[in-house]
Design an enzyme around this catalytic site. Structure first.
Site, PDB file in Angstrom:
ATOM      1  N   CYS A 108      21.332-138.170  55.504  1.00  0.00           N
ATOM      2  CA  CYS A 108      21.179-138.733  54.353  1.00  0.00           C
ATOM      3  C   CYS A 108      21.567-138.052  53.187  1.00  0.00           C
ATOM      4  O   CYS A 108      21.627-136.758  53.184  1.00  0.00           O
ATOM      5  CB  CYS A 108      19.699-139.216  54.242  1.00  0.00           C
ATOM      6  N   HIS A 139      18.096-135.581  60.328  1.00  0.00           N
ATOM      7  CA  HIS A 139      17.570-135.688  58.821  1.00  0.00           C
ATOM      8  C   HIS A 139      18.002-134.740  57.937  1.00  0.00           C
ATOM      9  O   HIS A 139      18.572-133.458  58.483  1.00  0.00           O
ATOM     10  CB  HIS A 139      16.088-135.651  59.040  1.00  0.00           C
TER      11      HIS A 139
END
Length: 299
Positions: A223, A161
């Site tokens: 991301c 993440h």
């Protein structure tokens, strides 16, 4: 004769002096909480990554480690024949059960490998699959890509993440430059990869992960943009033999992301403003006291 009764005027309770420093302290603690929580969780992830290496060393008999590696290489060979994929990591998907059993030593408690990126101070445990619940615990290995044991024609895809409120994970991955290295520790085997390129793609652009004959590659995924997460950043690295001049130590220590530095700068500036205001307030009180003393001395 009338008797007048004096009506007693009720005394007002003395007002408590406001204590602005309490509000300042509360605000400071509120702003510092996400920084402290992130540093703590980063330390726990690093501790778990180190625990993996320590747990591998306890595997008995030691030859069992090589057996785990051999099984992973056989899995990769079979995957090359049947084709790499981005199928969902579900029990009903063909090959998923075998995947979950490979590199799953009881001693390591679900961790398949450890990834370290010294240039950006990343040190994370790597788990099977990139399910959302897995990525809250550390880095995840993408089902359908090569297992992280190296070999010609392989490409290991590892994701983590960016923008979590309580862990750094891959926050600093965009800062990685060509030539920076990443180290994978798997069953006591240490593999070194050097960054060759990075690209931003759509969230489902799996074709950007390529497999080339004779090349041993790794792709790191996170991301992007930060906090928006509409796209994916793919960082490609190729296997190299580490030289004596290269720092192949595993990463570790405190990482301060840009948002942490921003909060700390705001707190320092706020503290300076408060100190200046307090200095001026005391100077005014001192001047007023001196003026009052002068007026009394002249009467």
């Amino acid at each position: 004769m009338r008797v007048s009764h004096a009506v007693a005027t009720p005394r007002r309770a003395p007002r408590r002096k406001k204590k602005p420093w309490l509000l300042i302290l509360a605000g400071t603690l509120l702003l510092l909480y996400p920084i402290v929580a992130t540093i703590y969780n980063d330390h726990q992830l690093e501790k778990q990554a180190r625990y993996y290496a320590e747990s591998v060393a306890t595997i008995d008999p030691p030859g069992l480690r090589e057996q785990y590696l051999a099984e992973a290489r056989a899995y990769n060979d079979q995957l090359q024949k049947t084709g790499h994929h981005a199928a969902p990591p579900e029990p009903s998907t063909p090959g998923f059960e075998e995947y979950m059993k490979t590199l799953d030593a009881p001693e390591t408690k679900g961790v398949m490998a450890r990834i370290s990126i010294p240039a950006i101070n990343v040190d994370l445990p790597v788990f099977h699959t990139t399910r959302s619940e897995v990525l809250y615990e550390g880095a995840g290995h993408m089902f359908g890509s090569s297992l992280p044991v190296g070999g010609p024609g392989t490409n290991t895809v590892i994701s983590a993440h960016t923008g979590m409120v309580n862990a750094s994970m891959f926050d600093e991955l965009p800062k990685l430059k060509n030539g920076d290295i990443a180290i994978v520790d798997v069953m006591g085997q240490r593999l070194t990869y050097k960054m060759t390129s990075k690209v931003v793609v759509g969230p489902f652009d799996y074709e950007s992960v390529t497999y080339e004959p004779g090349k041993d590659k790794m792709t790191l995924v996170t991301c992007t943009p930060y906090g928006i997460n509409t796209d994916r950043l793919l960082v490609t690295l190729e296997r190299v033999e580490p030289t004596a001049s290269e720092n192949t130590d595993m990463a570790g220590g405190i990482t301060l992301s840009w948002w942490m530095k921003g909060i700390l700068i705001v707190l320092v500036l706020a503290l300076l403003v408060i100190l200046v205001m307090e200095w001026r307030r005391r100077a005014r009180r001192k001047a007023a006291a001196a003026k009052a003393a002068d007026s009394l001395s002249t009467t």
